[in-house]
Design an enzyme around this catalytic site. Structure first.
Site: not given
Ligand code: FPP
Length: 262
Positions: A41, A43, A45, A54, A58, A90, A92, A152, A209, A217
Site C-alpha cells: 500500500d 503507491n 501517495r 499515480r 505503481h 475495479w 478506480r 519460494l 502493511r 482490507s
C-alpha cells in the site's frame, strides 16, 4: 551475499548500511516465518508527494516487489503472498486499472526467467479468470512454467477479495454436497481451508502493511486469524530490505499463543 541479490538497491549512506548490517546479524535464521503476506500500500501517495502521476507510484512499487521477492527467496522464506489487485480496485479509473494490468504483464515478462532460475514458483489467487485476457494468459503461462519449482512460492493476489474467496468456497462445498460427494457433517475448518484459493498453503505467520493504514482490507480474512501483524508508516515504493528484516525480527520476538496459554 547470494548472487541473486547483486541488483538489490543497496543503501547509499553509511548509517543505513550499518543498520542493515546490524539487522542482518540479529536475524534468527532458525525462526523465520514460513509464510509472509504483504499489503503493498501507498503507491499513490508516494507519487502524489513527488508531484508525479499515480502510475509512477505503481511502477516504483513493482521495483519494491522485485527486491522483496529476491530477499525472501534468498532467506529461504517458503511462501510470500502479495496483495496486487483487490476486488474493490475495479472502482478506480479505467486508466489506472489498465496501468496495473500492464505492469503485471510486464513484471511477469521481465522477471519470469530469473524467478524460474531461482526456483521460485508463481501462483495466483483470486478470480483471475475475470482479469483482462492478456493478464490472465500471462499468469497461466507463468504458473505453468514454474509449477515444478520447489523454492519460494510467490502468491500474487489478483482480483482477490477475502469475502469473495469464502463465498466461492461455500459455493463449491454446496455443489459437492448436492452431488453427493460430501456430507454436511464432514464440514470442519480444515475442509473449508482446502476449498479456499490458498488450499495447501499454510496460513500466513506474518502480515505486513506499510503506508500507515491499520486495516485488513478484505485480505486473507480466513487465513489471517492468527497472523502476527506488522505495520509501518513507510510507503510501499520506499519499502526496502531493512524494513522486511525489521518486520521479521519483531515477529521473532513475539510469543504466539494461538488463544492458549504459555
Ligand atoms: C495500493 O496502493 C496498491 C495497489 C492497489 C496495487 C499494488 C500493485 C503494485 C505494487 C504493482 C503491480 C503488481 C504486480 C504484481 C506487478 P494505492 O494505489 O492504494 O496507494 P494510495 O493508498 O497511496 O493511493
Amino acid at each position: 551475499m547470494p548472487r541473486w541479490l547483486s541488483f538489490w538497491r543497496v543503501p547509499k549512506n553509511k548509517s543505513d548500511l550499518k543498520r542493515l548490517d546490524e539487522l542482518t546479524k540479529s536475524l534468527d535464521m532458525s525462526k523465520l516465518p514460513v509464510h509472509i503476506a504483504i499489503i503493498m500500500d501507498g503507491n499513490g501517495r508516494w507519487a502524489t508527494k513527488r508531484g508525479l502521476p499515480r502510475a509512477m507510484g505503481h511502477r516504483s512499487g513493482v521495483e519494491s516487489l522485485r527486491d522483496i521477492v529476491k530477499v525472501c527467496s534468498s532467506l529461504g522464506i517458503r511462501y510470500l503472498t502479495v496483495y496486487a489487485f483487490s476486488t474493490e480496485n475495479w472502482k478506480r479509473p479505467t486508466e489506472e486499472v489498465n496501468i496495473l494490468m500492464d505492469l503485471l504483464v510486464e513484471y511477469l515478462k521481465k522477471e519470469l526467467k530469473e524467478l524460474h532460475q531461482n526456483n521460485v514458483r508463481i501462483r495466483a489467487i483470486g478470480r483471475t479468470d475475470e482479469l483482462p485476457e492478456k493478464a490472465s494468459k500471462a499468469l497461466v503461462d507463468a504458473q505453468n512454467y514454474t509449477e515444478n519449482n520447489t523454492g519460494l512460492t510467490l502468491n500474487l493476489a489478483l482480483n482477490y477479495g477475502g469475502r469473495n474467496e469464502i463465498t466461492d468456497a461455500v459455493k463449491l462445498i454446496g455443489n459437492d454436497i448436492a452431488a453427493g460427494k460430501l456430507s454436511p457433517e464432514s464440514i470442519n475448518e480444515e475442509l473449508i481451508s482446502g476449498y479456499l484459493y490458498t488450499a495447501g498453503i499454510p496460513d500466513p505467520d506474518l502480515l505486513i502493511r506499510p503506508s500507515g493504514e491499520l486495516r485488513i482490507s478484505n485480505f486473507l480474512l480466513w487465513q489471517a486469524a492468527y497472523s502476527e501483524f506488522w505495520y509501518s508508516p513507510v510507503l510501499w515504493p520506499d519499502f526496502r530490505r531493512v524494513h522486511l528484516l525489521e518486520a521479521i525480527i519483531d515477529y521473532q520476538s513475539r510469543q504466539r499463543r494461538f488463544g492458549g496459554l504459555k
